[in-house]
Design an enzyme around this catalytic site. Sequence first.
Site, PDB file in Angstrom:
ATOM      1  N   LYS A 274      -9.866  49.548  43.560  1.00  0.00           N
ATOM      2  CA  LYS A 274      -9.784  48.098  43.413  1.00  0.00           C
ATOM      3  C   LYS A 274     -11.056  47.554  42.788  1.00  0.00           C
ATOM      4  O   LYS A 274     -12.121  48.145  42.931  1.00  0.00           O
ATOM      5  CB  LYS A 274      -9.626  47.444  44.807  1.00  0.00           C
ATOM      6  CG  LYS A 274      -8.277  47.629  45.458  1.00  0.00           C
ATOM      7  CD  LYS A 274      -8.239  46.926  46.813  1.00  0.00           C
ATOM      8  CE  LYS A 274      -6.890  47.105  47.491  1.00  0.00           C
ATOM      9  NZ  LYS A 274      -5.776  46.446  46.791  1.00  0.00           N
ATOM     10  N   ARG A 348       2.833  51.619  51.841  1.00  0.00           N
ATOM     11  CA  ARG A 348       4.219  52.099  51.923  1.00  0.00           C
ATOM     12  C   ARG A 348       4.271  53.589  52.248  1.00  0.00           C
ATOM     13  O   ARG A 348       5.239  54.069  52.821  1.00  0.00           O
ATOM     14  CB  ARG A 348       4.950  51.761  50.615  1.00  0.00           C
ATOM     15  CG  ARG A 348       4.356  52.389  49.393  1.00  0.00           C
ATOM     16  CD  ARG A 348       4.782  51.687  48.096  1.00  0.00           C
ATOM     17  NE  ARG A 348       4.064  50.432  47.890  1.00  0.00           N
ATOM     18  CZ  ARG A 348       4.264  49.620  46.861  1.00  0.00           C
ATOM     19  NH1 ARG A 348       5.181  49.924  45.939  1.00  0.00           N
ATOM     20  NH2 ARG A 348       3.567  48.515  46.745  1.00  0.00           N
TER      21      ARG A 348
HETATM   22  N1  BES Z   1      -3.507  46.141  50.878  1.00  0.00           N
HETATM   23  C1  BES Z   1      -3.018  45.894  49.572  1.00  0.00           C
HETATM   24  C2  BES Z   1      -2.273  44.556  49.474  1.00  0.00           C
HETATM   25  C3  BES Z   1      -3.069  43.302  49.665  1.00  0.00           C
HETATM   26  C4  BES Z   1      -3.515  42.590  48.574  1.00  0.00           C
HETATM   27  C5  BES Z   1      -3.312  42.807  50.922  1.00  0.00           C
HETATM   28  C6  BES Z   1      -4.207  41.405  48.760  1.00  0.00           C
HETATM   29  C7  BES Z   1      -4.003  41.631  51.108  1.00  0.00           C
HETATM   30  C8  BES Z   1      -4.441  40.919  50.017  1.00  0.00           C
HETATM   31  C9  BES Z   1      -2.047  46.999  49.154  1.00  0.00           C
HETATM   32  O1  BES Z   1      -2.329  48.251  49.653  1.00  0.00           O
HETATM   33  C10 BES Z   1      -2.118  47.105  47.665  1.00  0.00           C
HETATM   34  O2  BES Z   1      -3.151  47.454  47.174  1.00  0.00           O
HETATM   35  N2  BES Z   1      -1.006  46.820  46.986  1.00  0.00           N
HETATM   36  C11 BES Z   1      -0.965  46.891  45.586  1.00  0.00           C
HETATM   37  C12 BES Z   1       0.336  47.534  45.192  1.00  0.00           C
HETATM   38  C13 BES Z   1       0.421  47.886  43.729  1.00  0.00           C
HETATM   39  C14 BES Z   1      -0.573  48.972  43.393  1.00  0.00           C
HETATM   40  C15 BES Z   1       1.821  48.347  43.416  1.00  0.00           C
HETATM   41  C16 BES Z   1      -1.078  45.486  45.016  1.00  0.00           C
HETATM   42  O3  BES Z   1      -0.555  44.553  45.640  1.00  0.00           O
HETATM   43  O4  BES Z   1      -1.735  45.316  44.013  1.00  0.00           O
HETATM   44 MN    MN Z   2      -3.737  49.266  48.455  1.00  0.00          MN
END
Ligand code: BES
Ligand code: MN
Length: 494
Positions: A274, A348
């Site tokens: 990230k 997931r």
């Molecule tokens: N934990 C994150 C989602 C999240 C984002 C929670 C912002 C709280 C605030 C999750 O694991 C994630 O990174 N999801 C990705 C999925 C994508 C790679 C398909 C996302 O939402 O970008």
């Molecule tokens: Mn994530």
Amino acid sequence: MPFSTSVLSAAPASYATPLLAIAVPAGGLPASLAAVDAATGGALGRVYASGDFTGKKDEQVLVHPAGPIARVLLVGVGKAEEAGRTLIRRAAASAAKRARVLGVPTFAFHLPREAAGSVSAREAGQVIAEGLGYGAWHYPDLKQPPEEKKPALESAVILAPEATAEVEAGHLVGAAIAAGQAYTRLLQMLPGNTCTPGYLAQQAGELVRRHGFKGIVMDLAAIKAEKMGGLLGVAQGSAEEPKFIVLEYQGGSGAPIVLIGKGITFDTGGISIKPADKMEDMKFDMSGAASVLGTFEMLGRLKPKVNVVGLVPCAENMPSGTALKPGDVIRSHLGKTIEIVNTDAEGRLILCDALSYARKFKPACVIDAATLTGAVVVALGHFASGLMGTDDALVEEVRQAGERAGERGWPLPLWDEYRDLIKSDIADMKNSGGRPAGSISAGWFLREFVSGYPWVHVDIAGTAYSDREDAARVKGPTGNCMRLFAEFVLGRSA
Ligand code: BES
Ligand code: MN
Ligand code: ZN
């Protein structure tokens, strides 16, 4: 000392307290407050008469009359006919937050019948207890010396001269929910280097000891023996061992409700790392887990007639030489194969193993809570969680539980067309469907692992924490989904 609340049948006019907080409706001073107004030398009437205060939602005014009541805080709930559980809970929270800031060790809260709208005395007792606990909560700071020099707020008394027994009955429920909610928020708030998978496992152990639940924690070896390839895959890049928590509360007869919570104690994104901006918020990626553990704290205190199983897969998502890579294929607990295209779609992967493990309990239904997708924040912002599921009636039941809890959810469709988003050329599915309908493709992924029970998924990425302070709360963890879980299981208790 943890904050506590109680109910007293005393009339507010004659109760000596450093702070009397009264929830009042828009319009004018309610008739039932005539005695309090007299006890304050008419100060309350003058507040309304001055026009400085109208009783709108979140409005507050603090007055210092002479006499046994040192301070009176009027908190607006808005139009009486619109007053519902949410606004009353919120008024109690904003009063408690103010009391904490004022530095009084204790205070009294009163809801005159004119401000209650259609909310029954019992419901009022419940939501006031929840709100008081919510507003009194603050995060434990690690400053040296501690920044908080004022005495801690230790207690609040709900003054209910009318229908006291009803208020008391509701308060019993609300106080148990408030304790669960405070525990959820504490777990959420703890830094990622404190709140590791091992720490959550320890907390589960303490819940078992405190309340006498059945429970086990699977360690790495047990998780390997169960072939939970999703959880193992996510955890393999971290020095922290994964844990899989199983809690069982047996208070009734019949098939259990299974609650699942995402327990990623920190989400760096892994190899698909990230950006640095706001990455620190990813300590909140265990909020679903915290809401399940908080629900068990409530169950242990209240002991309702219902059976509940909690499943909490815990891991840390890190990049390293041993981490999962894009292109890797893993085999889940259910046996389905998953092509990893983005290691940041890790939630997931741990949830799918919990969903297939859940079959073992022959559940009446399964609900999972997870900070799963950034896309749900785009879709619904911070005012509603995303709801998806296999059974429309169950989705509606969860939505209504959330409505009662003041934790809204809104349904998103799991139509067949969306399944294509996670089609893989080489495996049963891939773990990310990319940007379009990101919350729904995540929901579809989970659905692939649901069999033999109705299921609802609650995406709390937008509701679990907040970077804004408001009248009712400090910034940070909201505890969101703990009260929804509580309302749901209590709604199904005998
Ligand atoms: N934990 C994150 C989602 C999240 C984002 C929670 C912002 C709280 C605030 C999750 O694991 C994630 O990174 N999801 C990705 C999925 C994508 C790679 C398909 C996302 O939402 O970008
Ligand atoms: Mn994530
Ligand atoms: Zn995550």
